[in-house]
Design a protein around this motif. Sequence first.
Motif, short mmCIF file in Angstrom:
data_model
loop_
_atom_site.label_atom_id
_atom_site.label_comp_id
_atom_site.label_asym_id
_atom_site.label_seq_id
_atom_site.Cartn_x
_atom_site.Cartn_y
_atom_site.Cartn_z
N ALA A 144 42.64 35.56 38.15
CA ALA A 144 43.36 34.69 39.08
C ALA A 144 43.95 35.49 40.23
O ALA A 144 43.89 35.08 41.40
N GLU A 145 44.53 36.66 39.93
CA GLU A 145 45.10 37.51 40.98
C GLU A 145 44.01 37.98 41.93
O GLU A 145 44.22 38.05 43.14
N LEU A 146 42.84 38.30 41.37
CA LEU A 146 41.73 38.75 42.21
C LEU A 146 41.33 37.66 43.19
O LEU A 146 41.13 37.93 44.39
N VAL A 147 41.20 36.44 42.73
CA VAL A 147 40.81 35.33 43.62
C VAL A 147 41.87 35.12 44.70
O VAL A 147 41.54 34.91 45.88
N ARG A 148 43.13 35.19 44.32
CA ARG A 148 44.19 35.02 45.32
C ARG A 148 44.16 36.17 46.32
O ARG A 148 44.39 35.96 47.53
N ALA A 149 43.85 37.38 45.86
CA ALA A 149 43.74 38.52 46.77
C ALA A 149 42.57 38.33 47.73
O ALA A 149 42.65 38.67 48.91
N ALA A 150 41.48 37.77 47.23
CA ALA A 150 40.31 37.51 48.08
C ALA A 150 40.67 36.51 49.18
O ALA A 150 40.32 36.70 50.35
N ALA A 151 41.38 35.45 48.80
CA ALA A 151 41.80 34.46 49.79
C ALA A 151 42.76 35.08 50.79
O ALA A 151 42.67 34.84 52.00
N GLY A 152 43.66 35.92 50.29
CA GLY A 152 44.62 36.58 51.17
C GLY A 152 43.97 37.54 52.14
O GLY A 152 44.50 37.79 53.23
N ALA A 153 42.83 38.09 51.75
CA ALA A 153 42.09 39.01 52.62
C ALA A 153 41.22 38.26 53.64
O ALA A 153 40.54 38.90 54.45
N GLY A 154 41.22 36.93 53.57
CA GLY A 154 40.47 36.15 54.54
C GLY A 154 39.07 35.75 54.11
O GLY A 154 38.31 35.21 54.91
N LEU A 155 38.71 36.01 52.84
CA LEU A 155 37.39 35.63 52.38
C LEU A 155 37.30 34.12 52.19
O LEU A 155 38.27 33.47 51.82
N ALA A 169 39.52 31.33 34.37
CA ALA A 169 40.77 31.55 35.12
C ALA A 169 40.48 31.70 36.61
O ALA A 169 41.24 31.21 37.45
N ALA A 170 39.40 32.39 36.94
CA ALA A 170 39.04 32.57 38.35
C ALA A 170 38.67 31.23 38.98
O ALA A 170 39.00 30.97 40.15
N SER A 171 38.01 30.36 38.24
CA SER A 171 37.62 29.05 38.75
C SER A 171 38.85 28.21 39.08
O SER A 171 38.92 27.56 40.14
N THR A 172 39.82 28.22 38.19
CA THR A 172 41.07 27.47 38.43
C THR A 172 41.77 27.98 39.68
O THR A 172 42.24 27.20 40.51
N ALA A 173 41.83 29.31 39.82
CA ALA A 173 42.49 29.90 40.98
C ALA A 173 41.73 29.58 42.27
O ALA A 173 42.35 29.32 43.32
N ALA A 174 40.38 29.58 42.21
CA ALA A 174 39.59 29.29 43.41
C ALA A 174 39.85 27.88 43.92
O ALA A 174 39.95 27.64 45.12
N ARG A 175 39.95 26.95 43.00
CA ARG A 175 40.25 25.57 43.41
C ARG A 175 41.64 25.47 44.03
O ARG A 175 41.85 24.73 44.99
N ALA A 176 42.57 26.24 43.47
CA ALA A 176 43.95 26.18 43.96
C ALA A 176 44.10 26.76 45.36
O ALA A 176 44.85 26.22 46.18
N VAL A 177 43.38 27.86 45.64
CA VAL A 177 43.52 28.51 46.95
C VAL A 177 42.42 28.08 47.92
O VAL A 177 42.35 28.57 49.04
N ARG A 178 41.52 27.20 47.43
CA ARG A 178 40.51 26.57 48.28
C ARG A 178 39.52 27.58 48.86
O ARG A 178 39.24 27.59 50.07
N ILE A 179 38.99 28.45 47.98
CA ILE A 179 37.84 29.26 48.37
C ILE A 179 36.75 29.04 47.34
O ILE A 179 36.99 28.47 46.27
N THR A 180 35.54 29.47 47.66
CA THR A 180 34.40 29.30 46.74
C THR A 180 34.28 30.50 45.82
O THR A 180 34.37 31.65 46.27
N LEU A 181 34.08 30.24 44.55
CA LEU A 181 33.82 31.28 43.56
C LEU A 181 32.37 31.21 43.12
O LEU A 181 31.87 30.14 42.76
N ILE A 182 31.68 32.35 43.15
CA ILE A 182 30.34 32.46 42.60
C ILE A 182 30.46 33.18 41.26
O ILE A 182 30.76 34.38 41.22
#
Length: 289
Positions: free
Chosen positions: A27-38, A54-67
């Motif tokens: 989850a922290e990784l996904v939030r860091a990705a969003a924070g970096a502008g990805l 956990a990464a999927s839940t975080a991706a939906r929350a911060v509105r970025i795509t997770l592969i």
Amino acid sequence: MAVVRQFQGPIDLHAHSSVSDGTETPAELVRAAAGAGLGTVALTDHDSTAGWAAASTAARAVRITLIPGMEFSTRVQYASVHLLAYLFDPADSALLAEVTRVRAARLSRAEQMVARIGMDYDLSWDDVLAQTTPGATVGRPHIADALVARGHALNRSAAFADILHWKAGYFQPHYAPDPLHAIELVRAAGGVPVIAHPATRGIADVVSESRLKTMVGAGLFGLELEHRENNPEPTARLYELATKFGLYVTGSSDYHGTGKPNRFGENTTAPEVLDRIIAEGHGSEPVYG
């Protein structure tokens, strides 16, 4: 007809969480990705899909795509070749059995290496476990972190350059399948395989044109040629071979949090390439935020 994309860029298709050897939770990784502008990030922990939920839940929350992905350990003789696998079925029995075998071998190898290092340095298996999270794929990066914590190395990179270097005498290989077999397993599980950083010293020596041609025949999708650890001369040659064999080229950071200097977005993948990965991957789905 124009492609209607649900994902946004920039696109970084190689990142590790604390499920393997990164320093941030999924989850922290996904939030860091969003924070970096990805706009899109792939979670590719070593030989594990445990972080996907956990990464999927975080991706939906911060509105970025997770592969959803994984970095599959493979080997040609004594040379390590890593295979990035995207959008495969994590419950596929053949793939799961092989990944389970690899994880067990990594753990056994790590324990043996720590026992050998412990004969010369103040280091125990408990020291290594203290650097992991529950269920993590334990490996050499965690040994490196334990060496740092014990004061035997300045940082993870220094530990790999010294005590964990094969010339130091503590290194030993672990079981991993041939990359050709791994490609076949990933494709059979509905996934899309890409060779990770193939122009690093060592890997470039074993990925010959003839071997690459065989891998293409088995279903290899592409080469991760935009990566900070690729060396210029073999990278140029692999670009030529990618064109010759119709392989796609990806670019990624190989982000590990504070475990490596690699930063999100330092290398990225073209949207057109991700279009093809999504079109060919049918074992699991992208998570759209």
